[in-house]
Write a protein that holds these residues in place. Sequence first.
Motif, PDB file in Angstrom:
ATOM      1  N   LEU A   1      -6.577   6.183   0.854  1.00  0.00           N
ATOM      2  CA  LEU A   1      -6.388   5.742   2.245  1.00  0.00           C
ATOM      3  C   LEU A   1      -6.529   4.229   2.247  1.00  0.00           C
ATOM      4  O   LEU A   1      -7.617   3.683   1.986  1.00  0.00           O
ATOM      5  N   ASN A   2      -5.411   3.571   2.457  1.00  0.00           N
ATOM      6  CA  ASN A   2      -5.363   2.113   2.397  1.00  0.00           C
ATOM      7  C   ASN A   2      -5.469   1.589   3.830  1.00  0.00           C
ATOM      8  O   ASN A   2      -4.688   1.983   4.694  1.00  0.00           O
ATOM      9  N   LEU A   3      -6.465   0.739   4.073  1.00  0.00           N
ATOM     10  CA  LEU A   3      -6.760   0.334   5.458  1.00  0.00           C
ATOM     11  C   LEU A   3      -6.434  -1.143   5.630  1.00  0.00           C
ATOM     12  O   LEU A   3      -7.307  -2.014   5.503  1.00  0.00           O
ATOM     13  N   PRO A   4      -5.179  -1.454   5.909  1.00  0.00           N
ATOM     14  CA  PRO A   4      -4.760  -2.852   5.834  1.00  0.00           C
ATOM     15  C   PRO A   4      -5.182  -3.719   7.008  1.00  0.00           C
ATOM     16  O   PRO A   4      -5.185  -3.284   8.157  1.00  0.00           O
ATOM     17  N   ALA A   5      -5.514  -4.968   6.654  1.00  0.00           N
ATOM     18  CA  ALA A   5      -5.572  -6.027   7.669  1.00  0.00           C
ATOM     19  C   ALA A   5      -4.183  -6.647   7.613  1.00  0.00           C
ATOM     20  O   ALA A   5      -3.979  -7.698   7.010  1.00  0.00           O
ATOM     21  N   THR A   6      -3.228  -5.957   8.221  1.00  0.00           N
ATOM     22  CA  THR A   6      -1.819  -6.365   8.147  1.00  0.00           C
ATOM     23  C   THR A   6      -1.663  -7.795   8.651  1.00  0.00           C
ATOM     24  O   THR A   6      -0.921  -8.603   8.090  1.00  0.00           O
ATOM     25  N   VAL A   7      -2.379  -8.077   9.746  1.00  0.00           N
ATOM     26  CA  VAL A   7      -2.545  -9.458  10.207  1.00  0.00           C
ATOM     27  C   VAL A   7      -4.053  -9.655  10.353  1.00  0.00           C
ATOM     28  O   VAL A   7      -4.742  -8.797  10.895  1.00  0.00           O
TER      29      VAL A   7
ATOM     30  N   LEU B   1       4.925  -7.281  -6.753  1.00  0.00           N
ATOM     31  CA  LEU B   1       6.358  -6.973  -6.893  1.00  0.00           C
ATOM     32  C   LEU B   1       6.932  -6.324  -5.640  1.00  0.00           C
ATOM     33  O   LEU B   1       8.125  -6.095  -5.556  1.00  0.00           O
ATOM     34  N   ARG B   2       6.068  -6.029  -4.654  1.00  0.00           N
ATOM     35  CA  ARG B   2       6.568  -5.490  -3.380  1.00  0.00           C
ATOM     36  C   ARG B   2       6.199  -6.439  -2.236  1.00  0.00           C
ATOM     37  O   ARG B   2       7.003  -7.237  -1.787  1.00  0.00           O
ATOM     38  N   ASP B   3       4.939  -6.423  -1.816  1.00  0.00           N
ATOM     39  CA  ASP B   3       4.545  -7.253  -0.672  1.00  0.00           C
ATOM     40  C   ASP B   3       4.788  -8.728  -0.982  1.00  0.00           C
ATOM     41  O   ASP B   3       5.310  -9.480  -0.153  1.00  0.00           O
ATOM     42  N   GLY B   4       4.394  -9.144  -2.198  1.00  0.00           N
ATOM     43  CA  GLY B   4       4.601 -10.536  -2.591  1.00  0.00           C
ATOM     44  C   GLY B   4       6.077 -10.860  -2.677  1.00  0.00           C
ATOM     45  O   GLY B   4       6.550 -11.848  -2.118  1.00  0.00           O
TER      46      GLY B   4
ATOM     47  N   TYR C   1      -1.764   6.604   1.691  1.00  0.00           N
ATOM     48  CA  TYR C   1      -1.309   6.486   3.078  1.00  0.00           C
ATOM     49  C   TYR C   1      -1.945   5.240   3.699  1.00  0.00           C
ATOM     50  O   TYR C   1      -3.155   5.020   3.585  1.00  0.00           O
ATOM     51  N   SER C   2      -1.103   4.434   4.372  1.00  0.00           N
ATOM     52  CA  SER C   2      -1.607   3.246   5.078  1.00  0.00           C
ATOM     53  C   SER C   2      -1.331   3.361   6.570  1.00  0.00           C
ATOM     54  O   SER C   2      -0.164   3.423   6.970  1.00  0.00           O
ATOM     55  N   PRO C   3      -2.387   3.398   7.387  1.00  0.00           N
ATOM     56  CA  PRO C   3      -2.155   3.205   8.819  1.00  0.00           C
ATOM     57  C   PRO C   3      -1.927   1.703   9.027  1.00  0.00           C
ATOM     58  O   PRO C   3      -2.890   0.944   9.171  1.00  0.00           O
ATOM     59  N   GLU C   4      -0.660   1.295   8.962  1.00  0.00           N
ATOM     60  CA  GLU C   4      -0.344  -0.132   9.016  1.00  0.00           C
ATOM     61  C   GLU C   4      -0.922  -0.739  10.293  1.00  0.00           C
ATOM     62  O   GLU C   4      -0.935  -0.077  11.340  1.00  0.00           O
ATOM     63  N   SER C   5      -1.402  -1.958  10.224  1.00  0.00           N
ATOM     64  CA  SER C   5      -2.108  -2.644  11.312  1.00  0.00           C
ATOM     65  C   SER C   5      -3.445  -1.954  11.633  1.00  0.00           C
ATOM     66  O   SER C   5      -3.910  -1.989  12.778  1.00  0.00           O
TER      67      SER C   5
ATOM     68  N   PHE D   1       2.679   7.518  -4.514  1.00  0.00           N
ATOM     69  CA  PHE D   1       3.700   7.492  -3.456  1.00  0.00           C
ATOM     70  C   PHE D   1       3.013   6.945  -2.213  1.00  0.00           C
ATOM     71  O   PHE D   1       2.108   7.565  -1.655  1.00  0.00           O
ATOM     72  N   HIS D   2       3.471   5.788  -1.777  1.00  0.00           N
ATOM     73  CA  HIS D   2       2.756   5.065  -0.711  1.00  0.00           C
ATOM     74  C   HIS D   2       3.549   5.158   0.592  1.00  0.00           C
ATOM     75  O   HIS D   2       4.609   4.552   0.730  1.00  0.00           O
ATOM     76  N   LEU D   3       3.023   5.958   1.521  1.00  0.00           N
ATOM     77  CA  LEU D   3       3.667   6.114   2.838  1.00  0.00           C
ATOM     78  C   LEU D   3       2.872   5.338   3.881  1.00  0.00           C
ATOM     79  O   LEU D   3       1.642   5.235   3.774  1.00  0.00           O
ATOM     80  N   TYR D   4       3.564   4.830   4.872  1.00  0.00           N
ATOM     81  CA  TYR D   4       2.851   4.075   5.920  1.00  0.00           C
ATOM     82  C   TYR D   4       3.569   4.217   7.245  1.00  0.00           C
ATOM     83  O   TYR D   4       4.762   4.504   7.299  1.00  0.00           O
ATOM     84  N   ASN D   5       2.810   4.072   8.304  1.00  0.00           N
ATOM     85  CA  ASN D   5       3.398   3.834   9.631  1.00  0.00           C
ATOM     86  C   ASN D   5       2.410   3.031  10.458  1.00  0.00           C
ATOM     87  O   ASN D   5       1.210   3.005  10.170  1.00  0.00           O
TER      88      ASN D   5
ATOM     89  N   LEU E   1      -8.442  -1.438   0.213  1.00  0.00           N
ATOM     90  CA  LEU E   1      -8.336  -2.614   1.098  1.00  0.00           C
ATOM     91  C   LEU E   1      -7.011  -3.318   0.848  1.00  0.00           C
ATOM     92  O   LEU E   1      -6.501  -3.338  -0.274  1.00  0.00           O
ATOM     93  N   HIS E   2      -6.518  -3.924   1.895  1.00  0.00           N
ATOM     94  CA  HIS E   2      -5.246  -4.660   1.762  1.00  0.00           C
ATOM     95  C   HIS E   2      -5.312  -5.769   2.816  1.00  0.00           C
ATOM     96  O   HIS E   2      -4.872  -5.588   3.945  1.00  0.00           O
ATOM     97  N   THR E   3      -5.939  -6.876   2.432  1.00  0.00           N
ATOM     98  CA  THR E   3      -6.109  -7.928   3.446  1.00  0.00           C
ATOM     99  C   THR E   3      -5.001  -8.970   3.323  1.00  0.00           C
ATOM    100  O   THR E   3      -4.523  -9.281   2.245  1.00  0.00           O
ATOM    101  N   HIS E   4      -4.621  -9.479   4.490  1.00  0.00           N
ATOM    102  CA  HIS E   4      -3.781 -10.675   4.535  1.00  0.00           C
ATOM    103  C   HIS E   4      -4.692 -11.829   4.933  1.00  0.00           C
ATOM    104  O   HIS E   4      -5.895 -11.631   5.176  1.00  0.00           O
ATOM    105  N   ASN E   5      -4.129 -13.002   5.012  1.00  0.00           N
ATOM    106  CA  ASN E   5      -4.973 -14.201   4.985  1.00  0.00           C
ATOM    107  C   ASN E   5      -4.717 -15.132   6.178  1.00  0.00           C
ATOM    108  O   ASN E   5      -4.847 -16.336   6.052  1.00  0.00           O
TER     109      ASN E   5
ATOM    110  N   ILE F   1       5.116   3.165  -5.378  1.00  0.00           N
ATOM    111  CA  ILE F   1       6.319   2.771  -4.618  1.00  0.00           C
ATOM    112  C   ILE F   1       6.007   2.930  -3.136  1.00  0.00           C
ATOM    113  O   ILE F   1       5.312   3.855  -2.719  1.00  0.00           O
ATOM    114  N   LEU F   2       6.532   1.996  -2.366  1.00  0.00           N
ATOM    115  CA  LEU F   2       6.308   2.037  -0.917  1.00  0.00           C
ATOM    116  C   LEU F   2       7.488   2.738  -0.248  1.00  0.00           C
ATOM    117  O   LEU F   2       8.636   2.592  -0.688  1.00  0.00           O
ATOM    118  N   CYS F   3       7.183   3.499   0.792  1.00  0.00           N
ATOM    119  CA  CYS F   3       8.259   4.225   1.480  1.00  0.00           C
ATOM    120  C   CYS F   3       7.870   4.430   2.942  1.00  0.00           C
ATOM    121  O   CYS F   3       6.709   4.722   3.250  1.00  0.00           O
TER     122      CYS F   3
HETATM  123  O1  KIV Z   1       0.252  -5.457   5.238  1.00  0.00           O
HETATM  124  C1  KIV Z   1       0.456  -4.232   5.351  1.00  0.00           C
HETATM  125  O2  KIV Z   1       0.007  -3.573   6.255  1.00  0.00           O
HETATM  126  C2  KIV Z   1       1.303  -3.610   4.339  1.00  0.00           C
HETATM  127  C3  KIV Z   1       1.373  -2.129   4.377  1.00  0.00           C
HETATM  128  C4  KIV Z   1       2.703  -1.616   4.028  1.00  0.00           C
HETATM  129  C5  KIV Z   1       0.301  -1.570   3.513  1.00  0.00           C
HETATM  130  O3  KIV Z   1       1.822  -4.280   3.478  1.00  0.00           O
END
Ligand code: KIV
Length: 556
Positions: free
Chosen positions: A210-216, A38-41, A176-180, A125-129, A245-249, A101-103
Motif C-alpha cells: 500500500l503506497n501512500l503518496p504525498a503526490t503534492v 524510469l517512470r515518475d522521473g 495500490y496507491s490512493p493517489e493524493s 503490478f502498480h494500480l492507482y486512482n 512512501l512516495h513523497t514529492h518535494n 509497472i504502473l497502470c
Molecule cells: O505521485 C504520485 O502520487 C504517483 C502515484 C502514481 C504513485 O506518482
Amino acid sequence: MQPAPVTKYAPFPQVPLPNRQWPNRTITRPPIWCSVDLRDGNQALAQPMSVEEKVEYFDMLVRIGFKEIEVGFPSASQIEFDFTRRLIEEKRIPDDVAIQILCQCREDLITRSLEAVKGAKNVIFHLYNSTSPKQREYVFNLPKAEIVQIPVRAITQLKRDAAPLVASGTQLRLEYSPESFTSTELEFALEICEAVSDVWGPTPDNKIILNLPATVEYATPNVHADQIEWMCTHLTRRDSTIVSLHTHNDRGTGVAATELALLAGADRVEGTLFGNGERTGNLDIVTVALNLYTHGVHPGLDLSDLNGIRDVYERCTRLEVPPRQPYAGELVFTAFSGSHQDAIKKSLPHQKPGKPWDVIYIPIDPADIGRSYRAIIRINSQSGKGGVAYVLEQDFGFQLPKLMHKEIGKVVNDLADSKGTELTADEIREAFQAEYLSRTAPVSLEHFKTTERDSTVKCEARITVDGKPHALTGSGNGPIDAFVKALASTSLPRFDVLNYSEHSLGAGAEAKAVSYIQVKLERGSAFFGAGIDTNIELASIKAIVSALNRALRPAK
Ligand code: KIV
Ligand code: ZN
C-alpha cells in the motif's frame, strides 16, 4: 504576494494523534527501496529517455542494488511497452529483482500491461486512482463509494486475468496507491485501502504494497509522519501489508517527510536518484540512503561510485545535479571559508583508521562515495591561512612551518582578491613559486661551496647585487652561519636568522630538499624565504637569498 493577513492560503490540518510514537524512535534498518526513475522521473523529463538510455539506466539501478524498479507505464506508450519487453526478452532482470509497472484502473490498460510483463519472473503490478476530495469532486465527479469501486473492479479483473501469468511461474505482487493520499481524509484512505486488500487477499507471505503518496507536498513532515503512523496503526492486515512512501518535494521537505514517516512505521520508500520528478521532484533516494549510512545504518545500496552514477544520470536525463545537492553536488566537499578550512585541516589528523568518522564540517568521508579530499579546499580572498598551507601540503608536499602560514596566506589571498575569483591548487603553487622560489633580485646566487676543518665551515660564494658581482668568503659553525658572515662584507643590510626548517620533497633518486628560513633585518621586519635543491646545504642558502630578496623588494 498578498499583504498580511494572508487569507489566500490556510494552515494544513493537524492529525489528532495524541499518542504518537514516531518522535521517540530511531531508524535502525533500511527500508525496501524502489526506484521510480524510469517512470515518475522519466515522465517529468522535457525529453524522455530513449529505450537505449532506459536500458543503460536500468543496468545502473541493478548495479546499485535496487531490488524493486518501476520500469514504466507500458500500457501508456509504445516505447514503455517495448522497453519492458526488451528487459524481459534480453534477460536483463536478475532473478532477485522485481520490475514494477504502473497502470491506471482501466480494463484495456490492465490487459495491455499483462501482455507487457509476460515471461518476467517477479512483477509488481502498480494500480492507482486519485482519492482526495478535490480530485473526487473536480476531476471525477464521483461519490466516495464509486471511487472505491474503481480499484476494486480493477483488482478483481487483475486477479482473474493474471491467473495464466501466475500459472506460468511469474511471482505477481500488487501495489495500490490512493493517489493524493496526503490530501485525502484518513478515514477514506483507510476505507479504500481496506477494500483493495479485501479483494486481493494478501497474506504475511504474499503481502500487498500500500503506497501512500504525498503526490503534492502540502504539509510539514511531522504531519506526514502522523498520517503514516495513523494508517500503520489502523490497517487491519498490517502483518500482510508493506506500507510504502512516495513523497514529492513541493515544500522542499521530501527527504524529511520520508525520514519521519520511516520512524512512523513505513517499510518501503519510492523515489529517484537525485530527486528527479514532477515539479520540484520526487524524493531523492541518494540523500535518504546516505543519511542512514552516516548514522551507521547500511542502506543496502552501493553508492560508492557516486560520480559515476551522477554521470549516467546526467547523460540519460539531460539534467544537471545542482552543485549544492547533498553528497553528490560538485561543491559539497569544497570549503570556501577560511575558518572551515582551518577546522578541517585540524581535525583530519585526528581521524584514525577504524574509528568513527568525525571530521568537522564534513559529515561523510568523501572516499566512501568515491569522492576525494583533493577538491576540498579552493582558495578565494576570504580563505584563511590554513587553507593555503593545506593545499600546498596536500597537493605539492610543502610542509610550511606554522609561522609561515600567515605570510603565504596573505600573498595568496591578495592574489585571489586582485583576480576576483577563487584560485586553483596550481595557481596557488605558482604564487608560492613566484613569491619564494624564483626571486633573483636584488640578490642572485651564482655559486656556493663549503669546506670544513675542525668543525669550522668555510664558504666561498659568488653573488650579484643589483647586477654587480661579488666574490665572498666567510666562516662559521655551519654553512648558513658562514654565508651570513660572508654577506656581512657587502652593502646588504645586516640580519639574523630566526627560524630554520627543512624536509625532503618527493622520494627516491628524484627527491629534493626544501628549506624554509626566516630572517629579521636589523632594523625591520621578519621575512620567510624558501629554497629547493637536490643538495640540502644549497637549499638553505637559496632560502636565505629568497628571504633577503623578499625583505628588500621595493614597497608596493
Ligand atoms: O505521485 C504520485 O502520487 C504517483 C502515484 C502514481 C504513485 O506518482
Ligand atoms: Zn509520484
